[in-house]
Structures are given as C-alpha cells and as structure tokens.
Design a protein around this motif. Structure first.
Motif, PDB file in Angstrom:
ATOM      1  N   LEU A 138       0.853  -1.188   0.000  1.00 26.86           N
ATOM      2  CA  LEU A 138       0.000   0.000   0.000  1.00 26.86           C
ATOM      3  C   LEU A 138       0.886   1.234   0.000  1.00 26.86           C
ATOM      4  CD1 LEU A 138      -2.603  -1.144   2.659  1.00 26.86           C
ATOM      5  CD2 LEU A 138      -2.824  -1.191   0.182  1.00 26.86           C
ATOM      6  N   ILE A 139       0.479   2.236  -0.769  1.00 28.05           N
ATOM      7  CA  ILE A 139       1.246   3.471  -0.850  1.00 28.05           C
ATOM      8  C   ILE A 139       0.529   4.511   0.004  1.00 28.05           C
ATOM      9  CG2 ILE A 139       2.096   5.253  -2.401  1.00 28.05           C
ATOM     10  CD1 ILE A 139       2.013   3.111  -4.614  1.00 28.05           C
ATOM     11  N   ALA A 140       1.267   5.129   0.898  1.00 23.85           N
ATOM     12  CA  ALA A 140       0.667   6.121   1.790  1.00 23.85           C
ATOM     13  C   ALA A 140       0.123   7.297   0.991  1.00 23.85           C
ATOM     14  CB  ALA A 140       1.711   6.591   2.802  1.00 23.85           C
ATOM     15  N   GLU A 141      -0.854   7.976   1.545  1.00 25.76           N
ATOM     16  CA  GLU A 141      -1.484   9.074   0.821  1.00 25.76           C
ATOM     17  C   GLU A 141      -0.473  10.178   0.552  1.00 25.76           C
ATOM     18  OE1 GLU A 141      -5.235   9.909   2.602  1.00 25.76           O
ATOM     19  OE2 GLU A 141      -5.662  11.486   1.135  1.00 25.76           O
ATOM     20  N   GLY A 142      -0.423  10.643  -0.671  1.00 19.29           N
ATOM     21  CA  GLY A 142       0.491  11.716  -1.019  1.00 19.29           C
ATOM     22  C   GLY A 142       1.838  11.232  -1.522  1.00 19.29           C
ATOM     23  N   SER A 200       4.436   8.645  -3.730  1.00 21.64           N
ATOM     24  CA  SER A 200       4.338   7.952  -5.021  1.00 21.64           C
ATOM     25  C   SER A 200       5.019   6.599  -4.968  1.00 21.64           C
ATOM     26  CB  SER A 200       4.936   8.816  -6.125  1.00 21.64           C
ATOM     27  OG  SER A 200       6.301   9.009  -5.878  1.00 21.64           O
TER      28      SER A 200
END
Lengths: 115, 502
Positions: A56-60, A62
């Motif tokens: 999962l990529i954290a919000e904000g 890339s």
C-alpha cells in the motif's frame, strides 16, 4: 517460511505425478489438479514471501515505504487458478463422457487410437 | 495507436461472440464465420504491410507502458504467422460449410473455431510471457471442445491423451514462468531478455530454459514428447483435423522460435545443441511412424511430427540461413499440410473411409482431385519446383554450412522416406482399382455436387499457393530473410518494445 513452502511444492509435484501414472482416469484428473496447484504454489514461493507488508502506498507518496510484498505473483496465481478451474471442469466432464462411452476407466484399455 | 496488432485477436473473438448470439441459426453462423475469416485475412495483410514498413509494430494495452503493462508486438515472424492463420481460417471456414455436419454446428462448431483462432492469434502477437500462457489456454480449451465434437469412441480416447499431455505441458510452462519471474522479476519478454543477461546464477537459467523447451516441445509435438498427436489428430471432424494440423503445433514451434532467439540466446552450446538432437529425433521417428501406418489421416499426422523436426533444425543451427530455412519451412508446411488433410476429407466424402486398403480408384474417376493431391504431396516430399523443395533446400544447405553432417544426413534421408509415404497414399488411394468391398456409388456419379465444389475451392486455392511459392519463391524468401534478420538481432525487438519507456 520458504523452506516449508518449497517442500510442500515438491510433495505436491510428486503426488501429482504419482497420481497421473495410475491407470484410472479419475486419478489422472486428480493428478492434474494437484499439478496445477503445485505450479501455483511454486509461483508464490519463487517470487519471494514477504510477511506483514501489504503493498500500500501512503497518501500523497508515489512510492511504498520500505520493502513490501509483491502483488504481481498473486495476480498471476489468481489468473492461473481461474484458468485451471475452467480446464479441469472440462476434464471432469470429459472423463465422465469417456466412461459413459467406453465403459471403462482404465487407461490401459484406451489404446485403439494409439499406433 | 497501431490498431492492426490488436485486430487479429479482436475479430475472431467478436465473430465467435456473434456466432453464440445466433446460436439457433446455423445459416447466420455460417455467414458470420466466412465474413469473420475474410476480415481476419484482410487485417493480417494490413499487419504484414505495416510490419514491412516499420519493422516492429508495438501496442501497449491500456496505454500502460512496457514493462508494466501487457504489450502486443508484431515482428515479421508474428506477421507471417498471422497471415497464415488468416489464410487457413478462410480456407477452413469455406470447407466447413460443406463438411461440418448439422449436429456439430448445433453444438457450437463455429464459435469454438473462432475462439481457437483468437487463441492462436493471441499467442503469435503477445509480448508478455504470462499472457502467452493465457492465450495458450484459450486455444487449448477451444481445441479440447472441437476435438470431442460428435463424441465418438475414438474421439474420447484421443481426447483423454490430448487433454492430459497438453495440461501437463501447461503446468510445466506455468512453473517455468514462475521460476523465471523469481529470477528476473518481470514478465515482459523484452525486459526478461535484458535482465537475463545480468543474471549470475546461470545454472538456474539453464534449468528454466530446459523447462520451456519441454513445455513448448510437447505443444510442438517434438521428439520424444509427440505421442499425443498421432493418437488424437485423426479422430476429430476432418476440418478440425486440418485446422489443428496447420496451426496448433506451429504455435508451439513459434513459441520455441520466440523464446530461444529472444530470451535464452546466451548459452546456445547447451540449449541449441539439445534442440539439434531433438530435431533429428523428431524427423526420424515421425517419418518411420508414418511408414508403418495404413490410414490416410494417421500417415499425415505422423508427417506433421517429422516436418516439425525440419523447423526445429532451422532454429537449432541458429545461423541466419538456418533461421530463414526454418521460417520458410513453417510457411510452406502450414499450407501444404492443411491442404492434404482437406483432400483426405474429400476422399472420405467420396468413398466413406480413411482406410487406404478400402480406398482406391480415385485417379480413374477424379483425375483433377488426384492432381490436386499430387501437388501438396510432392511438395511435402520436397520435389522441385514445389514449395517444399526450396524449404528443404535452405535448411539442408544451412546444415551443410554449419557442418552438422549427421543431422543433415538424417534430414535428407527423411525427405526420401516422406516421398515413400506419399507414394504409398498415391498408389493405394488413387492408382489402385477400387476394392470390391467398398461402395463406390458416389464415385460413379459423374457430376460434382455444389457442396463438393465448396470443399474443392480451398484445396485449389491452397494448391495454387504451393505452386506460387515454388515457382516464384523470391518474395517469400525475402519475407523469411527479413524475419531471420530480426530474430538474429533481438536488440531490435527490445528497443521497439522498451523504447517507449518514460
């Protein structure tokens, strides 16, 4: 984790080949099922097993943070499972029809079309 | 957007879907089938033209750039294969109008046929190794269902072997893809080719190469993995046999050409040496098996095996001339072999049997058919000036130049034995007097019926192609040379696919 999975893969292949070498067509299909599962587990293992790190990529951001599990092998396995399911469904129907027409489930008695 | 790369897959899929929509109307399905095949042939010519222009035609599906998305790539080899697919599709579609029985049509003959074509075209065009597996399965499931259409005793027996060995091959292929992904972490074939050059553990790479060799070897019916082919190909409806004979094993051969020129080209002393002996074994066992047979379609099935050996020989020698020979051989073989199966179907229609002992007298009553048989039969055996002569000539010359004496000797010997088999069919089915036990009533009727004309049309067209390749081989040779140049220099392929990387 990998050594255990590797042994499981090996056992599955061995069991699959053993079943496919039996004379009964039912056992032949069971062997094919085990074989496709062995291949799926092999993909899963050989691509590397990462514990507790969902991709999962954290919000904000890339890029994901640190090492994460590779989602691609799982997508491959999912595809392969679906395909194997369809093909094996056909194989089950085929052996059923073959039994109805040939009145035997013994591969040794299916030699008419051989050379 | 290069639409022509995707269309050869989309058109058969669409045709198949529309045929399902008109499930109850055989006439609509027939029309759709012919229209769809014609469109496929037209698109394949378009694709060939743009490959001539651009070298490689690449399309990234959904605009996901390689190596992240699935890529469709057409180089010259793919374009040639797609063109042949289109030609065979149209020939079989027209032939099926007369040969397919109503029961077969009711149980989805046309939708399955087009699904099969979609699978074949997908395998030729994809640039992604896992996607290749998926297309193989699409092709397989359609071929399973086509093979058992009719549900006769022999079909069931043949199908059990066909299904088992093809599923085994798929499982080996899938395992190999899994291991390969574990080593290089990518599925795009061009990207694999780049990354595999940097891998240090070459032992594992050799193992993976051997697994691919076994998996595709089963599909291509190469020695010693070919037993499913002569056990199953002659059992299905004749148009299906012809389609399988022309296209299915050649998908395996194509996959071998693709993988062993693009990906596993680092250790030819291991992989290609192995291929060389496989090729020799394939040629020899196939032709010897055919010599022992006395059934029209079984002889032809064994000859598929032996001819596969020549194509593999072209790949195994791995010189530019040998690859030209291999590609040329594929082109010649697909046309000729399909044609021979179609002719066996006409003989069956006339006399009701495939058994050579019961056939006979065809030359006396059907001289034109006999001539049409002689063209592909002598071409298969390699008699000049037909297409097979040039195909064999190039491969054997490449063998002599590479100083592979034993294999070249085998190739020459196999050519002679092929002639023996073809002459056997000629003598038994055409030359010999019709045996008294066979009912020759339909033979006596002099007039050729309309449905028989539909069966003749593709045979005449394919025989004309054979003659054309033989008498005017230069353009075909140029195509094969173009393709061999691309295959010998994989960096072109890699640049074409990965060049668009941001």
């Amino acid at each position: 984790m990998e050594p255990i999975l590797a042994i499981a893969v090996g056992l599955l292949y061995a069991a699959a080949i053993y079943m496919m070498l039996r004379r009964s067509i039912v056992k032949l299909v069971i062997g094919l099922m085990l074989l496709s599962n062995a291949a799926n587990l092999l993909i899963f293992t050989s691509a590397g097993v990462t514990r507790g790190a969902p991709p999962l990529i954290a919000e904000g951001a890339s890029l994901p943070d640190g090492i994460v599990a590779d989602p691609l092998p799982q997508a491959l396995i999912l595809t392969a499972i679906v395909i194997a399911f369809g093909v094996l469904a056909f194989a089950v129907v085929l052996i059923h029809r073959a039994y109805a027409i040939l009145h035997t489930d013994n591969l040794d008695q299916m030699k008419d079309t051989d050379t | 957007m290069s639409l022509e790369v995707a269309l050869p897959i989309v058109i058969p899929l669409l045709t198949g879907a529309l045929c399902v929509l008109f499930w109850r109307s055989n006439i609509m399905q027939r029309i759709l089938s012919v229209v769809g095949s014609t469109a496929l042939l037209a698109v394949s010519i378009w694709l060939l033209a743009s490959v001539y222009d651009q070298g490689h035609v690449v399309m990234h599906m959904g605009n996901w750039m390689a190596p992240f998305g699935i890529t469709l790539v057409a180089d010259m080899l793919s374009a040639i294969m797609i063109l042949l697919t289109g030609m065979m599709a149209l020939a079989i579609a027209i032939y099926s109008l007369a040969s397919a029985s109503t029961t077969h049509e009711k149980f989805g003959y046309y939708p399955l046929m087009h699904l099969l074509l979609a699978g074949v075209a997908g395998s030729f065009l994809t640039g992604d190794i896992f996607n290749l597996y998926v297309w193989f399965e699409v092709m397989l499931i359609a071929s399973f269902a086509l093979l058992v259409l009719g549900g006769e005793r022999a079909q069931m027996e043949g199908a059990v072997k066909y299904v088992t060995l093809n599923l085994l091959s798929s499982a080996i292929f899938l395992s190999a893809v899994g291991l390969l992904y574990g080593v290089v972490g990518t599925l795009n074939m061009a990207d694999i080719a780049v990354k595999l050059g940097e891998v240090e553990n070459t032992g594992l790479v050799d193992v993976i190469a051997a697994m691919f060799l076994v998996a595709f070897g089963i599909k291509a019916a190469a020695f010693p993995l070919f037993f499913w082919l002569p056990a199953s190909y002659h059992t299905g409806p004749v148009a299906v046999s012809a389609l399988f004979a022309g296209l299915l094993t050649k998908v395996g051969v194509y996959a071998l050409f693709r993988v062993f020129t693009l990906i596993f080209n680092n250790a030819p002393e291991f992989t290609h040496e192995l291929l060389l002996w496989i090729a020799a074994g394939t040629m020899l066992t196939g032709v010897l098996g055919a010599a022992a047979q006395f059934e029209f379609r079984r002889i032809l099935s064994f000859h598929i095996v032996s001819q596969i050996g020549y194509m593999l020989l072209g790949l195994a020698l791995y010189t530019p001339l040998a690859l030209i020979g291999g590609v040329f051989y594929i082109m010649h073989h697909i046309i000729v072999k399909t044609n021979l199966f179609l002719i066996s179907g006409i003989a069956h229609r006339l006399l009701g049997t495939y058994d050579l002992k019961k056939l006979g007298g065809l030359y006396k009553s059907r001289p034109v058919l006999s001539l049409l048989f002689l063209i592909p039969a002598l071409s298969l055996a390699g008699i000049p000036p037909l297409s097979g002569f040039f195909a064999k000539f190039i491969v054997i010359r490449a063998g002599i130049e590479a100083e592979a004496w034993v294999v070249t000797g085998i190739a020459l010997l196999v050519g002679l034995l092929t002639l023996y088999s073809m002459i056997k069919i000629w003598a038994e089915a055409f030359w010999k007097k019709l045996p008294d036990s066979t009912d020759g009533a339909s033979l006596e009727r002099g007039r050729t019926s309309g449905s028989l004309m539909l069966m003749y049309a593709p045979v005449v067209a394919l025989a004309a192609c054979t003659l054309l390749i033989g008498l005017n081989g230069q353009p075909i040779y140029d195509m094969a040379e173009f393709s061999a140049r691309q295959l010998m220099d994989p960096s072109q392929y890699i640049n074409a696919v990965l060049g668009g990387r941001p």
